[in-house]
Motif scaffolding. Sequence first.
Motif, PDB file in Angstrom:
ATOM      1  N   VAL A  79       0.833  -1.201   0.000  1.00 50.66           N
ATOM      2  CA  VAL A  79       0.000   0.000   0.000  1.00 50.66           C
ATOM      3  C   VAL A  79       0.869   1.253   0.000  1.00 50.66           C
ATOM      4  O   VAL A  79       0.655   2.178  -0.805  1.00 50.66           O
ATOM      5  CB  VAL A  79      -0.947  -0.004   1.214  1.00 50.66           C
ATOM      6  N   LEU A  80       1.856   1.316   0.892  1.00 50.05           N
ATOM      7  CA  LEU A  80       2.709   2.502   0.986  1.00 50.05           C
ATOM      8  C   LEU A  80       3.465   2.744  -0.323  1.00 50.05           C
ATOM      9  O   LEU A  80       3.513   3.863  -0.835  1.00 50.05           O
ATOM     10  CB  LEU A  80       3.692   2.348   2.147  1.00 50.05           C
ATOM     11  N   GLY A  81       4.048   1.678  -0.866  1.00 50.06           N
ATOM     12  CA  GLY A  81       4.782   1.834  -2.116  1.00 50.06           C
ATOM     13  C   GLY A  81       3.881   2.159  -3.289  1.00 50.06           C
ATOM     14  O   GLY A  81       4.217   3.006  -4.128  1.00 50.06           O
ATOM     15  N   SER A  82       2.730   1.517  -3.353  1.00 46.39           N
ATOM     16  CA  SER A  82       1.805   1.749  -4.458  1.00 46.39           C
ATOM     17  C   SER A  82       1.262   3.178  -4.438  1.00 46.39           C
ATOM     18  O   SER A  82       1.165   3.834  -5.480  1.00 46.39           O
ATOM     19  CB  SER A  82       0.663   0.742  -4.397  1.00 46.39           C
ATOM     20  N   LEU A  83       0.907   3.669  -3.244  1.00 46.85           N
ATOM     21  CA  LEU A  83       0.390   5.036  -3.147  1.00 46.85           C
ATOM     22  C   LEU A  83       1.449   6.045  -3.551  1.00 46.85           C
ATOM     23  O   LEU A  83       1.162   7.012  -4.271  1.00 46.85           O
ATOM     24  CB  LEU A  83      -0.084   5.322  -1.724  1.00 46.85           C
ATOM     25  N   ALA A  84       2.690   5.849  -3.089  1.00 49.28           N
ATOM     26  CA  ALA A  84       3.760   6.795  -3.414  1.00 49.28           C
ATOM     27  C   ALA A  84       4.054   6.808  -4.914  1.00 49.28           C
ATOM     28  O   ALA A  84       4.077   7.875  -5.554  1.00 49.28           O
ATOM     29  CB  ALA A  84       5.021   6.435  -2.631  1.00 49.28           C
ATOM     30  N   ILE A  85       4.246   5.628  -5.499  1.00 52.45           N
ATOM     31  CA  ILE A  85       4.608   5.544  -6.917  1.00 52.45           C
ATOM     32  C   ILE A  85       3.452   5.984  -7.814  1.00 52.45           C
ATOM     33  O   ILE A  85       3.632   6.779  -8.743  1.00 52.45           O
ATOM     34  CB  ILE A  85       5.036   4.107  -7.261  1.00 52.45           C
ATOM     35  N   ALA A  89       3.289   9.303 -10.194  1.00 48.15           N
ATOM     36  CA  ALA A  89       3.115   9.111 -11.634  1.00 48.15           C
ATOM     37  C   ALA A  89       1.913   9.897 -12.148  1.00 48.15           C
ATOM     38  O   ALA A  89       1.986  10.561 -13.198  1.00 48.15           O
ATOM     39  CB  ALA A  89       2.939   7.624 -11.937  1.00 48.15           C
ATOM     40  N   ALA A  90       0.812   9.845 -11.408  1.00 52.33           N
ATOM     41  CA  ALA A  90      -0.379  10.600 -11.807  1.00 52.33           C
ATOM     42  C   ALA A  90      -0.124  12.101 -11.760  1.00 52.33           C
ATOM     43  O   ALA A  90      -0.605  12.848 -12.621  1.00 52.33           O
ATOM     44  CB  ALA A  90      -1.545  10.234 -10.886  1.00 52.33           C
ATOM     45  N   TYR A  91       0.627  12.547 -10.775  1.00 50.26           N
ATOM     46  CA  TYR A  91       0.990  13.969 -10.672  1.00 50.26           C
ATOM     47  C   TYR A  91       1.785  14.403 -11.898  1.00 50.26           C
ATOM     48  O   TYR A  91       1.546  15.482 -12.470  1.00 50.26           O
ATOM     49  CB  TYR A  91       1.801  14.200  -9.403  1.00 50.26           C
ATOM     50  N   GLY A  92       2.732  13.567 -12.317  1.00 55.13           N
ATOM     51  CA  GLY A  92       3.511  13.898 -13.503  1.00 55.13           C
ATOM     52  C   GLY A  92       2.662  13.927 -14.760  1.00 55.13           C
ATOM     53  O   GLY A  92       2.795  14.834 -15.595  1.00 55.13           O
ATOM     54  N   PHE A  93       1.763  12.963 -14.913  1.00 55.25           N
ATOM     55  CA  PHE A  93       0.906  12.929 -16.098  1.00 55.25           C
ATOM     56  C   PHE A  93      -0.025  14.142 -16.158  1.00 55.25           C
ATOM     57  O   PHE A  93      -0.344  14.629 -17.240  1.00 55.25           O
ATOM     58  CB  PHE A  93       0.075  11.648 -16.112  1.00 55.25           C
ATOM     59  N   ILE A 182       1.792  20.450  -0.461  1.00 51.88           N
ATOM     60  CA  ILE A 182       0.543  21.069  -0.938  1.00 51.88           C
ATOM     61  C   ILE A 182      -0.441  20.021  -1.447  1.00 51.88           C
ATOM     62  O   ILE A 182      -1.598  19.977  -1.020  1.00 51.88           O
ATOM     63  CB  ILE A 182       0.844  22.109  -2.043  1.00 51.88           C
ATOM     64  N   VAL A 183       0.026  19.180  -2.365  1.00 50.12           N
ATOM     65  CA  VAL A 183      -0.875  18.240  -3.031  1.00 50.12           C
ATOM     66  C   VAL A 183      -1.319  17.127  -2.088  1.00 50.12           C
ATOM     67  O   VAL A 183      -2.522  16.870  -1.930  1.00 50.12           O
ATOM     68  CB  VAL A 183      -0.209  17.652  -4.289  1.00 50.12           C
ATOM     69  N   VAL A 184      -0.372  16.463  -1.448  1.00 50.38           N
ATOM     70  CA  VAL A 184      -0.704  15.307  -0.600  1.00 50.38           C
ATOM     71  C   VAL A 184      -1.651  15.675   0.544  1.00 50.38           C
ATOM     72  O   VAL A 184      -2.666  14.998   0.754  1.00 50.38           O
ATOM     73  CB  VAL A 184       0.582  14.640  -0.063  1.00 50.38           C
ATOM     74  N   PRO A 185      -1.391  16.749   1.325  1.00 52.13           N
ATOM     75  CA  PRO A 185      -2.332  17.083   2.407  1.00 52.13           C
ATOM     76  C   PRO A 185      -3.731  17.432   1.916  1.00 52.13           C
ATOM     77  O   PRO A 185      -4.704  17.279   2.661  1.00 52.13           O
ATOM     78  CB  PRO A 185      -1.670  18.303   3.075  1.00 52.13           C
ATOM     79  N   SER A 186      -3.839  17.914   0.689  1.00 49.31           N
ATOM     80  CA  SER A 186      -5.137  18.305   0.154  1.00 49.31           C
ATOM     81  C   SER A 186      -5.911  17.135  -0.450  1.00 49.31           C
ATOM     82  O   SER A 186      -7.074  17.287  -0.802  1.00 49.31           O
ATOM     83  CB  SER A 186      -4.960  19.392  -0.922  1.00 49.31           C
ATOM     84  N   MET A 187      -5.262  15.995  -0.572  1.00 47.73           N
ATOM     85  CA  MET A 187      -5.885  14.851  -1.231  1.00 47.73           C
ATOM     86  C   MET A 187      -6.031  13.669  -0.281  1.00 47.73           C
ATOM     87  O   MET A 187      -5.902  12.514  -0.676  1.00 47.73           O
ATOM     88  CB  MET A 187      -5.042  14.439  -2.446  1.00 47.73           C
ATOM     89  N   LYS A 188      -6.313  13.941   0.991  1.00 48.04           N
ATOM     90  CA  LYS A 188      -6.406  12.871   1.977  1.00 48.04           C
ATOM     91  C   LYS A 188      -7.495  11.862   1.612  1.00 48.04           C
ATOM     92  O   LYS A 188      -7.306  10.648   1.770  1.00 48.04           O
ATOM     93  CB  LYS A 188      -6.686  13.459   3.358  1.00 48.04           C
ATOM     94  N   SER A 189      -8.614  12.356   1.143  1.00 47.68           N
ATOM     95  CA  SER A 189      -9.713  11.453   0.810  1.00 47.68           C
ATOM     96  C   SER A 189      -9.346  10.533  -0.344  1.00 47.68           C
ATOM     97  O   SER A 189      -9.682   9.339  -0.343  1.00 47.68           O
ATOM     98  CB  SER A 189     -10.964  12.264   0.457  1.00 47.68           C
ATOM     99  N   THR A 190      -8.632  11.066  -1.334  1.00 57.33           N
ATOM    100  CA  THR A 190      -8.211  10.251  -2.466  1.00 57.33           C
ATOM    101  C   THR A 190      -7.212   9.193  -2.033  1.00 57.33           C
ATOM    102  O   THR A 190      -7.296   8.030  -2.448  1.00 57.33           O
ATOM    103  CB  THR A 190      -7.590  11.141  -3.556  1.00 57.33           C
ATOM    104  N   TYR A 191      -6.279   9.588  -1.201  1.00 60.31           N
ATOM    105  CA  TYR A 191      -5.291   8.628  -0.696  1.00 60.31           C
ATOM    106  C   TYR A 191      -5.957   7.543   0.141  1.00 60.31           C
ATOM    107  O   TYR A 191      -5.567   6.365   0.091  1.00 60.31           O
ATOM    108  CB  TYR A 191      -4.227   9.351   0.122  1.00 60.31           C
ATOM    109  N   ALA A 192      -6.954   7.915   0.939  1.00 60.00           N
ATOM    110  CA  ALA A 192      -7.650   6.931   1.769  1.00 60.00           C
ATOM    111  C   ALA A 192      -8.389   5.915   0.903  1.00 60.00           C
ATOM    112  O   ALA A 192      -8.335   4.703   1.160  1.00 60.00           O
ATOM    113  CB  ALA A 192      -8.622   7.635   2.706  1.00 60.00           C
TER     114      ALA A 192
END
Length: 271
Positions: A79-85, A89-93, A182-192
């Motif tokens: 989970v940790l590795g998949s979320l990070a990678i 990747a989505a951020y770059g795209f 900026i991005v990660v703290p604002s996307m808690k629901s998506t990460y969850a």
Amino acid sequence: MKKIRLSRIIIYLFLILMFLISVFPFYWMIVGMTNSAVDVIKGKMTFGNQFFHNAKVLFSNYDVKRIFFNSIKISTLTVLGSLAISSMAAYGFEFYPSKAREKTYAIILLSMMVPFAALMIPLFRLIVKLNLLNTHRGLILTSLASVFIIFFFRQSFKSFPKEIIQAARVDGAGEFKIFTSIVVPSMKSTYAAAAIYSFMTSWNAYLWPLIILQSDKQKTMTLLISSMSSAYFPEYGAIMLAIVIATLPMIIIFFTLQNYFVQGMTGSLKQ
């Protein structure tokens, strides 16, 4: 008014029926772990007095603690590795425009159409060459990249205000700092939501762990339950207890993150 009340009654009755149908397997599973194998086969629907016997059979014949820890370790690291990678990747795209971006993204999405059965042999040969056969590292490394989670994150990033990213760049912030601060703290629901999906996928995985993990010490809970049910004389009460133990982490994680999960699936942002 009578028609409205009647329609509401029908709706509530339908929902109650669906609830009972959904909950029944869990009830039968909990009842089954207190009954003997014979009672489970007979379909006994009341609690029995064989719980401690089933627990003794399970924990004396199998190293449940080690196997449970194996599943927790594999699923957590995946989970940790998949979320990070996937999120990077989505951020770059989404935030790095280029001529080949959409074509590359389309090719990655098309890879979802390739069945896993067609990838097993190449993946197995790769794992053997890397000397990762019968290791948790081999299982985790081959599970980190998830096309669906990349797609899921990118769809959520589309609603993220790009002006904030541009303003941070103007202020001199680096891309990694923008992403983490900026991005990660604002996307808690998506990460969850992505964490729940990734955890359930990794926790319930069966075919690939069956191929990679070839010793009892490396087994996961799904492999344990499978080996117990394929025994010559299955102890169904002990199997039910093992299923309950295997189900608990998913229930805990889902109910802990359910609010974020709903927000993430609807595409809302937690500002």
